[in-house]
Design an enzyme around this catalytic site. Sequence first.
Site, mmCIF file in Angstrom:
data_model
loop_
_atom_site.group_PDB
_atom_site.id
_atom_site.type_symbol
_atom_site.label_atom_id
_atom_site.label_comp_id
_atom_site.label_asym_id
_atom_site.label_seq_id
_atom_site.Cartn_x
_atom_site.Cartn_y
_atom_site.Cartn_z
ATOM 1 N N ALA A 70 -64.137 -5.689 22.662
ATOM 2 C CA ALA A 70 -63.847 -6.937 23.622
ATOM 3 C C ALA A 70 -64.092 -8.417 24.414
ATOM 4 O O ALA A 70 -64.100 -9.183 23.413
ATOM 5 C CB ALA A 70 -62.703 -6.389 24.182
ATOM 6 N N GLY B 68 -67.990 0.507 21.134
ATOM 7 C CA GLY B 68 -66.861 1.224 21.919
ATOM 8 C C GLY B 68 -65.429 -0.262 22.818
ATOM 9 O O GLY B 68 -65.900 -1.254 21.450
ATOM 10 N N CYS B 69 -64.649 0.449 23.150
ATOM 11 C CA CYS B 69 -64.219 -0.068 23.168
ATOM 12 C C CYS B 69 -63.995 -1.783 24.352
ATOM 13 O O CYS B 69 -63.601 -2.657 24.027
ATOM 14 C CB CYS B 69 -62.293 0.693 23.840
ATOM 15 S SG CYS B 69 -62.191 1.609 25.363
ATOM 16 N N PHE B 70 -64.384 -1.478 25.375
ATOM 17 C CA PHE B 70 -64.764 -2.417 26.242
ATOM 18 C C PHE B 70 -66.389 -3.420 25.331
ATOM 19 O O PHE B 70 -65.638 -4.354 25.777
ATOM 20 C CB PHE B 70 -65.650 -2.156 27.605
ATOM 21 C CG PHE B 70 -64.768 -1.103 28.455
ATOM 22 C CD1 PHE B 70 -63.608 -1.676 28.783
ATOM 23 C CD2 PHE B 70 -64.803 -0.038 28.635
ATOM 24 C CE1 PHE B 70 -62.960 -1.390 29.545
ATOM 25 C CE2 PHE B 70 -63.534 1.118 30.053
ATOM 26 C CZ PHE B 70 -62.818 -0.166 30.157
#
Lengths: 327, 327, 327, 327
Positions: free
Chosen positions: D138, D133-135
């Site tokens: 990061a 996932g994007c979160f």
Amino acid sequence: MNQMSIRIGIVGISGFGGGEALRLIAGHPSFELVYAAGEGSAGSKLIDHFPGLPEPLAELVIETWSPETLPAIDLLFASLPTGTSAEALARVPNHVKIVDIGGDHRYADGWAYGLADVWPELIRGQSRVANPGCFPAASQLALAPLLANNLIEPANIVIDAKTGISGAGRGGGGGFAYAASNENLVPYGLLQHVHMPEMVTTIERLSGGPATGLVFTPHLVPMTRGILVTLYCRGTTTTHACLDAARSYYAQSTFVRVTDNPPQTKWASGSNLAFVSYAADPARNLVIALGVVDNLGKGAAGQAVQNANLMCGLSETDGLQSMPIWP
Amino acid sequence: MNQMSIRIGIVGISGFGGGEALRLIAGHPSFELVYAAGEGSAGSKLIDHFPGLPEPLAELVIETWSPETLPAIDLLFASLPTGTSAEALARVPNHVKIVDIGGDHRYADGWAYGLADVWPELIRGQSRVANPGCFPAASQLALAPLLANNLIEPANIVIDAKTGISGAGRGGGGGFAYAASNENLVPYGLLQHVHMPEMVTTIERLSGGPATGLVFTPHLVPMTRGILVTLYCRGTTTTHACLDAARSYYAQSTFVRVTDNPPQTKWASGSNLAFVSYAADPARNLVIALGVVDNLGKGAAGQAVQNANLMCGLSETDGLQSMPIWP
Amino acid sequence: MNQMSIRIGIVGISGFGGGEALRLIAGHPSFELVYAAGEGSAGSKLIDHFPGLPEPLAELVIETWSPETLPAIDLLFASLPTGTSAEALARVPNHVKIVDIGGDHRYADGWAYGLADVWPELIRGQSRVANPGCFPAASQLALAPLLANNLIEPANIVIDAKTGISGAGRGGGGGFAYAASNENLVPYGLLQHVHMPEMVTTIERLSGGPATGLVFTPHLVPMTRGILVTLYCRGTTTTHACLDAARSYYAQSTFVRVTDNPPQTKWASGSNLAFVSYAADPARNLVIALGVVDNLGKGAAGQAVQNANLMCGLSETDGLQSMPIWP
Amino acid sequence: MNQMSIRIGIVGISGFGGGEALRLIAGHPSFELVYAAGEGSAGSKLIDHFPGLPEPLAELVIETWSPETLPAIDLLFASLPTGTSAEALARVPNHVKIVDIGGDHRYADGWAYGLADVWPELIRGQSRVANPGCFPAASQLALAPLLANNLIEPANIVIDAKTGISGAGRGGGGGFAYAASNENLVPYGLLQHVHMPEMVTTIERLSGGPATGLVFTPHLVPMTRGILVTLYCRGTTTTHACLDAARSYYAQSTFVRVTDNPPQTKWASGSNLAFVSYAADPARNLVIALGVVDNLGKGAAGQAVQNANLMCGLSETDGLQSMPIWP
């Protein structure tokens, strides 16, 4: 170092135009950046200003700009504020090609006018090329097919131009502070913009007739990149005829796209593309022409790289094939 | 409840126009909101949609809109999509005054046209008033002094209009999603915008001559609020004469400001103000007129409250004296 | 001139805080602005900077700031950069009340700390009041009910703060240029922000315990106005208990709203409102507190007017009753 | 057709992730897009949605997604809403490699977890890879060096996450309308975000210890692209030790950059880069970790292309070498 590579310099690396040139050159198959100069940033490394830059380019030290201390380069991109470059660029050795992204050499003696999608043959193999201004680039690309086919009167053109705020340059100062510019739409320079003479000259070259009635009104729009020009012209043609004329005119162009629907600035964002479209009402003697570019792409650094490609005998599209950023 | 208060209803409370009407009515010294209706939001409380609303207004329950079940009110603000309100508003009892912020009754029989800064006497004491459209409001305010003084030709006007995205309404859907609208400038509706007939009629009333040559091109600008119209007209007058004419024309107006410098949309943000300015070049038979409003203020709810004040015999400025938001 | 009016001065009229104070004072029923001073803008009229200002305020000439040449005023709003105001404000006559919006007198001798929704009795009737910083205001309002009820540990608080760019002030320079700030989210000042001591002192006053473990990380968000603080605290309470505690704590407050849902910055935009909410998980010894203010409203000028109202014996809400701007 | 090219399909072409995959594939030296499927857009051509696309890709007709009617392809990028893809992807023939950009196969049986900069060897040559996932992408890139070196406690991590609005997906609806999202900062999903289990699992794999105390709070920021995560961890290390650990950890990574200064979201915009930085205060048992990615780049399509490169035995950086867009 790549044996085939063409050695490149950039002057004005801290400005938005110079930075976009750097981005395009870093991805160019035949260009190698060996020299970068910038006022204020001299002495720092490129990585200090462009955190995404890969090695070894990241470590290149920015120099103070001086034509006398240029290293061995083949081509120089100059992106300096209009009015500040003519004297120094005159002292660059003849064997170094120059693309002037700034405004000092447009229609100047000894310099080709770099509207690459209209007059590529005037640029190919040249040593000194002046990039068009960002507003003129968008306007001329929309007008060229109409003027070349006598579909509109050259003497009676209104250009309502809208630009993102990077078009005002990096040294914009307080007037372009975020809090004052955001949620604000600002017309400026009524009846007196610096781009007027360049547009008049180009319209006259394209049409053979006088363009003295030209009206040009720029507006700052709260976005970073993008130019849209909405042109109001006189002519008794049809929408269909305008689109047909443009499709023929740009049949060989990779970068100018003719669309049935009105183009939006985001279509060009981050690319060297231009979009043009038309709507005409012969009953009202009216032709509306629309032109979209990224002011830093086709309006500045993209156009400059395209010109450099033509000057160096490369394919016009080298280093310029990325799709626009969306969304 | 204030004994002197005028009982107010709003239909279309969930839209941007209805919401701005609510904000202004909440701060109005003589208006008391007693009825709010909205599609979709019916059954919820105002506080569910407007978290900053104070008690007791916060607890008002939103109704399903029906003219048959209106409570006792004195004046109704209708902010419904154009094409959806005429039939129902016809069934509102005659003793209830109506300001239609939507587009169904502009220049309709039995309705006054609510351009309050130009024709206040047509509105004062009336029972049915149709608010101008947002683009027409900005355009007409810029044009009125020129047309009234025969400084320009009514038959030959180009309106290049730019609006913030709230002007597209709340039900905009995917086309107005943030990621697609941000950093994007979008022309639309070329040669066919729904506001054209209203503008033609007004120009003809102001000038006495035909306005058949009118050209109008709207653009969506990536900001929430604000309209700027840039008008290109034919006339041999001077900048000075235009500014003088406008200052005389609006000498009694609290809300229309004439400025030497080109107005910016943020000057009007959150207020009922309009700004107009001019630049003329008699040698080119050219007059550029500029008009700025907040599309939700003078372009919708602010104008509506001003009209309601006139209809109810109040001071025109009641509830409308806040300074614009800046920055 | 209104016989009852309180004569007001503003120092720092060109900054964002000073400009917002002007906007609020212009709409205040008992305040009359008679003096405005600003560096750089001295000699120009208010209308040159605030085009929407009505007469006669528009014609007021901006002065060079000097405590020796103050006209007869009753209260002075000082909105000067932190570090620049202490010496000059010390020379303002004692009979002139001062609200210092800047940072030089927070928890300074002789100055009340102006967190008006928490400690109104410390402000009422005072002559010298220091406005809280914008980040501390939002953080303290969210924390106060928890600390007052011993629901969290004062020694163990993490504040992740986000502010719109007007919070960086008008003199921000190149770093806050539109093109560099738009579409960019910027953390700064890690472990060393200037607001730290003020927050530590307040937390200790509210809790009676040491707050030495405080962590504070500010971020610049690409919007003009608004602050959201997300606080991570240690405590074994429930969401329900936190909300209840806050509703009791702020039962008498007009300006602080306790909401079940997480508040958004736009809820407060243009107003003096603050929103707080909570989510707790006793199994993880975790309490999340959220606080929202407009950095120029409750975070600066709104708070300042509220303090001035208390100092002058007026109703706390005078001039502060406008609903937030939406959208 | 290039004889060496790898035939690519994209499912979910109308979403933001699918569109970014298209942009990257169009510029990839070894990938050739031969199949695109999308709900709603089926039957239209790619050029109808991506006006900048060159021929012949522009003319590709979008299909209705069905694993049974797939043409001959070598690799499929699936970018479908979480919860909608598992059943259909199970019916894709085994010889077709799949990168699932959506959320249905993260840590699922038979699927490698595609955090390419941390575990490239788990991805190389695989046939089924689930993008993070994007979160989580990061957050994990910022945490990995700290956890691998036992510099922080895995059980006690707070993640305060901020994302641009494209992270909410294209089908966002009214909640992500421009006028409501612009100038607004919105926390959501407190204590209950769907990305939690994925992050807990990864932290436990990286650290060997339980991560049950994880706190994660996402916020929507008014910008199109970009994620910044600010992590608050417990540990008695120094800033210097954290930076050193990260530089060693990512010594072989092209895409993860370790910076002394806090990274900004714009540094990564339009690229597959990630930036991480650290600030620690051993006296307070505190480590702040920062991570920046473009949510559509390293957070979605860029990561997916990197994974596809590893799966196909290509150089990890093929098609991913563009510099970020700036400004």
